[in-house]
Design an enzyme around this catalytic site. Structure first.
Site, PDB file in Angstrom:
ATOM      1  N   ASP A  45       0.845  -1.198   0.000  1.00 50.87           N
ATOM      2  CA  ASP A  45       0.000   0.000   0.000  1.00 50.87           C
ATOM      3  C   ASP A  45       0.878   1.245   0.000  1.00 50.87           C
ATOM      4  O   ASP A  45       1.567   1.533   0.976  1.00 50.87           O
ATOM      5  CB  ASP A  45      -0.889   0.000   1.252  1.00 50.87           C
ATOM      6  N   TYR A  50       3.344   9.773  -0.705  1.00 50.72           N
ATOM      7  CA  TYR A  50       4.427   9.158   0.081  1.00 50.72           C
ATOM      8  C   TYR A  50       5.782   9.348  -0.604  1.00 50.72           C
ATOM      9  O   TYR A  50       6.821   9.124   0.004  1.00 50.72           O
ATOM     10  CB  TYR A  50       4.184   7.658   0.316  1.00 50.72           C
ATOM     11  N   LYS A  75      -2.578   5.963  -4.471  1.00 47.96           N
ATOM     12  CA  LYS A  75      -3.669   6.908  -4.168  1.00 47.96           C
ATOM     13  C   LYS A  75      -3.465   8.240  -4.871  1.00 47.96           C
ATOM     14  O   LYS A  75      -2.324   8.702  -5.032  1.00 47.96           O
ATOM     15  CB  LYS A  75      -3.748   7.144  -2.650  1.00 47.96           C
TER      16      LYS A  75
HETATM   17  N1  LIG Z   1      -5.053   6.600   3.653  1.00 41.22           N
HETATM   18  C1  LIG Z   1      -4.443   7.308   4.573  1.00 41.22           C
HETATM   19  O1  LIG Z   1      -4.757   8.489   4.798  1.00 41.22           O
HETATM   20  C2  LIG Z   1      -3.348   6.676   5.364  1.00 41.22           C
HETATM   21  C3  LIG Z   1      -2.799   7.334   6.477  1.00 41.22           C
HETATM   22  C4  LIG Z   1      -1.795   6.688   7.200  1.00 41.22           C
HETATM   23  C5  LIG Z   1      -1.376   5.422   6.820  1.00 41.22           C
HETATM   24  N2  LIG Z   1      -1.908   4.807   5.710  1.00 41.22           N
HETATM   25  C6  LIG Z   1      -1.471   3.459   5.268  1.00 41.22           C
HETATM   26  O2  LIG Z   1      -1.555   2.545   6.364  1.00 41.22           O
HETATM   27  C7  LIG Z   1      -0.270   1.953   6.575  1.00 41.22           C
HETATM   28  C8  LIG Z   1      -0.094   1.571   8.027  1.00 41.22           C
HETATM   29  O3  LIG Z   1      -0.286   2.705   8.865  1.00 41.22           O
HETATM   30  P1  LIG Z   1       0.896   3.548   9.520  1.00 41.22           P
HETATM   31  O4  LIG Z   1       2.164   3.236   8.821  1.00 41.22           O
HETATM   32  O5  LIG Z   1       0.483   4.957   9.559  1.00 41.22           O
HETATM   33  O6  LIG Z   1       0.944   3.080  11.023  1.00 41.22           O
HETATM   34  P2  LIG Z   1       1.015   1.651  11.783  1.00 41.22           P
HETATM   35  O7  LIG Z   1       1.231   0.557  10.812  1.00 41.22           O
HETATM   36  O8  LIG Z   1      -0.160   1.611  12.698  1.00 41.22           O
HETATM   37  O9  LIG Z   1       2.276   1.852  12.715  1.00 41.22           O
HETATM   38  C9  LIG Z   1       3.564   1.974  12.206  1.00 41.22           C
HETATM   39  C10 LIG Z   1       4.491   2.189  13.413  1.00 41.22           C
HETATM   40  O10 LIG Z   1       4.506   1.012  14.229  1.00 41.22           O
HETATM   41  C11 LIG Z   1       5.845   0.519  14.325  1.00 41.22           C
HETATM   42  N3  LIG Z   1       5.749  -0.955  14.288  1.00 41.22           N
HETATM   43  C12 LIG Z   1       5.489  -1.745  13.216  1.00 41.22           C
HETATM   44  N4  LIG Z   1       5.465  -3.038  13.559  1.00 41.22           N
HETATM   45  C13 LIG Z   1       5.723  -3.083  14.886  1.00 41.22           C
HETATM   46  C14 LIG Z   1       5.850  -4.156  15.813  1.00 41.22           C
HETATM   47  N5  LIG Z   1       5.685  -5.427  15.446  1.00 41.22           N
HETATM   48  N6  LIG Z   1       6.114  -3.846  17.112  1.00 41.22           N
HETATM   49  C15 LIG Z   1       6.270  -2.562  17.504  1.00 41.22           C
HETATM   50  N7  LIG Z   1       6.154  -1.502  16.661  1.00 41.22           N
HETATM   51  C16 LIG Z   1       5.894  -1.767  15.363  1.00 41.22           C
HETATM   52  C17 LIG Z   1       6.614   1.104  13.159  1.00 41.22           C
HETATM   53  O11 LIG Z   1       7.968   1.323  13.486  1.00 41.22           O
HETATM   54  P3  LIG Z   1       9.217   0.767  12.587  1.00 41.22           P
HETATM   55  O12 LIG Z   1       8.953   1.129  11.143  1.00 41.22           O
HETATM   56  O13 LIG Z   1      10.382   1.483  13.177  1.00 41.22           O
HETATM   57  O14 LIG Z   1       9.254  -0.708  12.826  1.00 41.22           O
HETATM   58  C18 LIG Z   1       5.911   2.467  13.000  1.00 41.22           C
HETATM   59  O15 LIG Z   1       6.429   3.406  13.924  1.00 41.22           O
HETATM   60  C19 LIG Z   1       0.685   3.038   6.075  1.00 41.22           C
HETATM   61  O16 LIG Z   1       2.006   2.589   5.907  1.00 41.22           O
HETATM   62  C20 LIG Z   1       0.003   3.446   4.806  1.00 41.22           C
HETATM   63  O17 LIG Z   1       0.205   2.483   3.792  1.00 41.22           O
HETATM   64  C21 LIG Z   1      -2.885   5.420   4.987  1.00 41.22           C
END
Ligand SMILES: NC(=O)c1ccc[n+]([C@@H]2O[C@H](COP(=O)([O-])OP(=O)(O)OC[C@H]3O[C@@H](n4cnc5c(N)ncnc54)[C@H](OP(=O)(O)O)[C@@H]3O)[C@@H](O)[C@H]2O)c1
Length: 278
Positions: A45, A50, A75
């Site tokens: 995704d 990004y 997106k």
């Molecule tokens: N449509 C939208 O508006 C929107 C907005 C935000 C996100 N997204 C999508 O959703 C995806 C996921 O959301 P997100 O990246 O915002 O947040 P998330 O996946 O909820 O959290 C990512 C955070 O958690 C940490 N993490 C990952 N695995 C872990 C584990 N097993 N244990 C402890 N910490 C862990 C990562 O750190 P490290 O990388 O240091 O491991 C990072 O700091 C995004 O990458 C993107 O593709 C979409």
């Protein structure tokens, strides 16, 4: 390990667990996505905003994995919603990704003050019809936006990608999805590390009971609730950990305990509110 798939209204299947690349810097994206593909992810995704589509594309090209085994989402950014701009934007994204089509193309935010999200949706329908995206959907759309898209075009988005995790359930969007055959993708599934999910007693107790990490418990909660989810990590050991969630099941009581984390007043939100992004 086989990741289950979810059938979209378009008829295509999406792997329920994927890999997100928000905040993966451009110069790290190729390495991170290459590792994610090696570890076993097949659903990536990304988004134009990004600024890492080239790195994602380079990793895909180098992987040698057949295109039909991959599911790639990107997106449309907010400043490209009007006029014919979505057509230019998808072609730029495809160029950067080195792909002839994406599997899913989303309008990133409704940006309601600009009032261009219906136009964006009409163009996404054309983009789908032209074969440049197999399925189309939206992100951060609330029921009022979804109602308008359907009233004006008759086309229900295959997905709405919204902030969703144990502290923010978005019951109104979930109810709309259920009533209209739309699937929910959960962004920020781990609360982006900004909400104290991992320390929560219900999560910690389930982690202890199953011999899993708190992150694995939260991912499992998403999967058992039926959401499509793509946690982000730049660390290989966490990529592996986040995918290693298919050998245990949370009990109904554990799910209920994790459900109860949502304060119920929207205060669990860690990202922007859709009405405030314009
Ligand atoms: N449509 C939208 O508006 C929107 C907005 C935000 C996100 N997204 C999508 O959703 C995806 C996921 O959301 P997100 O990246 O915002 O947040 P998330 O996946 O909820 O959290 C990512 C955070 O958690 C940490 N993490 C990952 N695995 C872990 C584990 N097993 N244990 C402890 N910490 C862990 C990562 O750190 P490290 O990388 O240091 O491991 C990072 O700091 C995004 O990458 C993107 O593709 C979409």
């Amino acid at each position: 390990m086989t990741v289950p798939t979810v059938k979209l209204a378009s008829g295509y299947d999406i792997p329920q667990l994927g890999f997100g690349v928000f905040l993966v810097p451009a110069d790290e994206a190729e390495r991170a996505v290459s590792e994610a593909l090696e570890v076993g992810y097949r659903h990536i995704d990304t988004a134009a905003i990004y600024r890492n589509e080239e790195g994602v594309g380079a990793a895909i090209a180098k992987s040698g994995i057949p295109r039909e085994e991959l599911f790639v989402t990107t997106k449309l950014w907010n400043d490209r919603q009007s006029g014919e701009q979505p057509h230019d934007a998808i072609r730029e994204s495809l160029d950067k990704l080195g792909l002839e089509y994406v599997d899913l193309y989303l309008t990133h935010w409704p940006t309601p003050q600009k009032d261009t999200y219906v136009n964006a949706w009409e163009k996404l329908i054309e983009i789908r019809d032209a074969g440049l995206s197999r399925s189309i959907g939206v992100s951060n759309h609330l029921p009022e936006h979804l109602d308008r898209l359907v009233a004006e075009t008759g086309v229900v988005p295959s997905v709405d990608q919204i902030e969703l995790h144990p502290a923010l359930h978005q019951a109104d969007v979930l109810a709309w999805a259920e009533a209209n055959g739309m699937k929910i993708e959960a962004w920020g599934p781990l609360g982006q590390g900004k909400y104290p999910l991992f320390e929560n007693p219900a999560v910690a107790a389930a982690a202890e009971a199953h011999g899993k990490s708190p992150a694995q418990i939260v991912i499992r909660w998403h999967l058992q609730r039926g959401f499509i989810v793509f946690p982000k990590s730049v660390r290989r050991e966490r990529m592996e950990q986040n995918l290693d969630v298919f050998d245990f099941e949370l009990t109904a009581d554990e799910i209920a305990g994790i459900d109860a984390i949502d304060p119920g007043d929207g205060s669990g939100r860690v990202g922007s509110h859709p009405l405030e992004v314009n």
